[in-house]
Each structure stands twice: as C-alpha cells, then as structure tokens.
Design a protein around this motif. Structure first.
Motif, PDB file in Angstrom:
ATOM      1  N   SER A 289      51.901  59.525  31.842  1.00  0.00           N
ATOM      2  CA  SER A 289      53.075  60.381  32.019  1.00  0.00           C
ATOM      3  C   SER A 289      54.226  59.656  32.736  1.00  0.00           C
TER       4      SER A 289
ATOM      5  N   SER B 178      57.598  55.614  29.716  1.00  0.00           N
ATOM      6  CA  SER B 178      58.788  56.164  29.059  1.00  0.00           C
ATOM      7  C   SER B 178      58.374  57.189  28.005  1.00  0.00           C
ATOM      8  N   GLN B 179      59.287  58.073  27.683  1.00  0.00           N
ATOM      9  CA  GLN B 179      59.016  59.122  26.708  1.00  0.00           C
ATOM     10  C   GLN B 179      58.804  58.551  25.310  1.00  0.00           C
ATOM     11  N   THR B 180      59.400  57.426  25.016  1.00  0.00           N
ATOM     12  CA  THR B 180      59.225  56.850  23.672  1.00  0.00           C
ATOM     13  C   THR B 180      57.796  56.403  23.462  1.00  0.00           C
TER      14      THR B 180
ATOM     15  N   ILE C 220      55.135  57.816  24.726  1.00  0.00           N
ATOM     16  CA  ILE C 220      54.345  59.031  24.486  1.00  0.00           C
ATOM     17  C   ILE C 220      54.543  59.508  23.063  1.00  0.00           C
ATOM     18  N   TYR C 221      55.776  59.529  22.598  1.00  0.00           N
ATOM     19  CA  TYR C 221      56.045  59.950  21.218  1.00  0.00           C
ATOM     20  C   TYR C 221      55.398  59.000  20.224  1.00  0.00           C
TER      21      TYR C 221
END
Length: 113
Positions: A84, A87-89, A91-92
């Motif tokens: 978590s 970076s959000q990328t 996770i995506y």
C-alpha cells in the motif's frame, strides 16, 4: 451415660442381649456404604485430573498453533502495508495482471469442456 447390660458389674458376653451387635452391624453396613462412596469419589477425582492434564496439553498445542498463525498473519499484514505504500500505478499493474491471469485460466477451463 450407661447402656443397659454394659455397665460395671455386667456379665461378660451379654452384648447380644443388649443390642450392641445390632448397632455394630449397622455401623459396619454404613461404613461399607461410606467406603464405596469415598472410592467412587477417588476414581472421579482421578478421572478429572486426567482430563485436566489432557485439556492442558491440548491448550498448549493450540497456543503454539495460534502463535505460528499470528506470525504468518503479521508477515502478511507487513507485506500489505508495503504494497500500500508503493505507488498507485504498481497496484493497478498488479491488479491488471491478476485479472488477466484469471481470464486466461477461465478461458482454458471453458475451452477444455
């Protein structure tokens, strides 16, 4: 208090006439009943002791199992926190790769039918 036929000066061997043997037999009978009850309580307490030892052993094993499970869950939570923080990328990207993998497996399962 004096009993009839048991006082001083009473002839020896006069116990049967005085009822002493009846009381003695009743005492023996009650003593045997009490002995049986004490014996039953003894066996019951031994069985309870054995059960307690068995339960303590099982609780010790469960404690060990829960400790190992807690360690496993702690490590998993650490990995999730690490994931978590990224970076959000990332996770995506992981979610996309997982979804793609699931669709490929489902396609193979449907196609092989």
């Amino acid at each position: 208090m004096r009993r009839a036929g048991l006082g001083e000066g009473a002839p020896q061997g006069n116990y049967v006439a005085s009822g002493y043997s009846v009381y003695e037999e009743e005492n023996e009978h009650l003593q045997e009943g009490l002995r049986a009850k004490v014996n039953a309580l003894k066996h019951l307490s031994i069985d309870i002791g054995n059960e307690v030892k068995y339960q303590n052993k099982m609780l010790g094993e469960m404690d060990t199992d829960f400790d190992s499970t807690g360690g496993l869950l702690g490590a998993t939570m650490g990995r999730l926190k690490l994931l978590s923080r990224g970076s959000q990328t990332k996770i995506y990207c992981y979610m996309l790769l997982f979804a793609l993998f699931v669709f490929v497996v489902l396609y193979w399962v449907i196609r092989l039918r």
